[in-house]
Design an enzyme around this catalytic site. Structure first.
Site, short mmCIF file in Angstrom:
data_model
loop_
_atom_site.label_atom_id
_atom_site.label_comp_id
_atom_site.label_asym_id
_atom_site.label_seq_id
_atom_site.Cartn_x
_atom_site.Cartn_y
_atom_site.Cartn_z
N GLU A 167 -4.46 8.30 -7.30
CA GLU A 167 -5.14 9.54 -6.94
C GLU A 167 -4.55 10.77 -7.62
O GLU A 167 -3.93 11.63 -6.99
CB GLU A 167 -5.13 9.73 -5.42
CG GLU A 167 -5.90 8.67 -4.68
CD GLU A 167 -5.89 8.85 -3.17
OE1 GLU A 167 -6.55 8.05 -2.49
OE2 GLU A 167 -5.23 9.80 -2.66
N GLU A 354 -8.24 1.52 -1.69
CA GLU A 354 -7.91 2.08 -0.37
C GLU A 354 -9.19 2.35 0.38
O GLU A 354 -10.12 2.97 -0.16
CB GLU A 354 -7.12 3.40 -0.46
CG GLU A 354 -5.69 3.28 -0.88
CD GLU A 354 -4.96 4.62 -0.85
OE1 GLU A 354 -5.37 5.52 -0.07
OE2 GLU A 354 -4.02 4.79 -1.62
#
Length: 452
Positions: A167, A354
């Site tokens: 991320e 995720e």
């Protein structure tokens, strides 16, 4: 593919964790300080001053945690290695104790038949590199490439898949613009420069890993947000376009198209941040990948807000059920981002690296945790993933966030995402109802989801 479930027989059902959130042992065996050690030790930065100094004490209890993973039937486990543990000074030789620690973990996963997906950077930048300027400086991307090369050489024979950076949007904008994550700076130009250097660092690391481990499988973990305009007005549609550009396209376009979006370059031109782009950078960032990882948590409905300096919009409050983070529960948003990735960017194998939810788990008198809300959440999102497969998305795996309750960054220990409850006073592990439920999902290849 079985009779009911759209998931293929070799689908990787997994779970994810991150080093700083679970390991603890912050000063053990030569580990150096990271930006999260500094940030969380600064008064007012985290909930009630919580830190990751002990966390889940996974550093000492990983054997128990991996046995839980095996007992659940996990096919894959995504973990991160700590840059601050492996390279305490941010450069130079790796810490032998850290190498031995991770090799022992990876060997145990392999012995248990659990595939390993290793993330090199899940936000724990060595503090010494932040002191030198951090991700807004190109030198950090170059140091990351060296760290990637050394770590791949040391661990590569035991790693199944590599993910250089988790991320990049969060690391850049939460860390350097909004300031709610480490290192806690509030400088939009620095954040944009950080975004570019994180992208460059990713590309350099891809090359470094492949050079150290020929044939290595290397991918990404990009957070994808489902963005919609609040209305069909031109101003709301423009605000949604900018929000999508700043949150999604600023990272997806370089990876898969080899360029930054022209509208983003125009929008951010006054900052001068993209003067940091050098010849050859875009080719480096767009290094071919073996798979793409998608982290997904949000839908944002955006309305125009001319007073917003950054992207000229704001997200409306959620309109339906939410998690304890006040994040909207909308499974179809996962399907939408997966289909968009497939249609607009790549036909590579996709992993949901995720997906999960925090809830205010109640512990029963007998010590059990009946987290029916988490079961319902995961059931809905997994079925949405299955619908994406039916639409042609090349989805190969789903990693639940997270295996364990853990240190949830600025929220400390106030938010719980785990399939397994951790009592932070005793470090006792307790399987929640969601863990038992997930074991059945894995055993049945998704047939036990509530398809009817």
């Amino acid at each position: 593919m079985n009779a009911i479930s759209p998931f293929p027989d070799d689908f990787l059902w997994g779970a994810s964790t991150a080093a700083y959130q679970i390991e603890g042992a912050a000063e053990a065996d030569g580990r150096g300080p990271s930006i999260w050690d500094t940030f969380s030790a600064t008064p007012g930065r985290t909930f009630e001053g919580h830190t990751g100094a002990v966390a889940c004490d996974h550093y000492h209890r990983w054997r128990e945690d991996f046995q839980i993973a095996a007992d659940l039937g996990l096919k894959a486990y995504r973990m991160s290695v700590s840059w601050a543990r492996l390279q305490p000074r941010g450069r130079g030789d790796l810490n032998p104790a850290a190498v031995a620690f991770y090799r022992e973990q990876l060997a145990d996963l392999r012995a248990k038949g659990i595939r390993s997906a290793v993330t090199l950077y899940h936000w724990d930048l060595p503090q010494v590199l932040e002191d030198e300027g951090g991700w807004p400086e190109r030198a950090t991307a170059e140091a990351f490439a060296d760290y990637a090369a050394r770590t791949a050489a040391a661990l590569g024979d035991l790693v199944d898949e590599w993910i250089p950076i988790n991320e990049a949007w969060c690391a850049a904008f939460l860390g350097y613009h909004v300031g709610v994550h480490a290192p806690g700076r509030q400088d939009r130009t620095a954040a944009l420069r950080a975004a570019h250097h994180l992208n460059v660092g990713h590309g350099l690391a891809v090359a470094a890993i492949r050079n150290a481990v020929p044939g290595a499988k290397v991918g990404s973990a990009v957070i994808m947000t489902d963005v919609e305009p609040a209305s069909d007005s031109a101003t709301d549609r423009e605000a949604a376009r900018l929000a999508d550009g700043g949150g999604n396209r600023l990272f997806l376009d370089p990876l898969f198209k080899g360029s930054y979006p022209e509208d983003m370059l125009r929008h951010f031109a006054p900052t001068g941040a993209f003067d940091a782009v050098r010849p050859g950078d875009m080719e480096t960032i767009a290094a071919p990948l073996d798979f793409v990882g998608v982290n997904h948590y949000h839908r944002f409905v955006i309305e125009a807000d001319p007073s917003d300096e950054h992207l000229k919009g704001r997200a409306l409050p959620p309109s339906g059920p939410v998690t304890s983070f006040d994040w909207e529960i909308r499974p179809d948003s996962l399907r939408r981002v997966l289909e968009r990735l497939s249609a607009d960017y790549t036909d590579l194998p996709v992993y949901i690296t995720e997906s999960g939810a925090s809830f205010d788990d109640a512990v029963g008198a007998d010590g059990t945790v009946d987290d029916a809300d988490r079961v319902d959440y995961l059931d809905g999102y997994m079925k949405a993933a299955g619908r994406a497969i039916e639409k042609g998305v090349n989805l190969r795996g789903y990693f639940v966030w997270s295996l364990l309750d853990n240190f949830e960054w600025a929220e400390g220990y106030a938010k719980r995402f785990g399939l397994v409850r951790v009592d932070y006073e005793t470090q006792r592990r307790t399987l929640k109802r969601s863990a038992e439920w997930y074991r059945d999902v894995i055993a049945t290849g998704g047939e036990s989801l509530s398809w009817n």
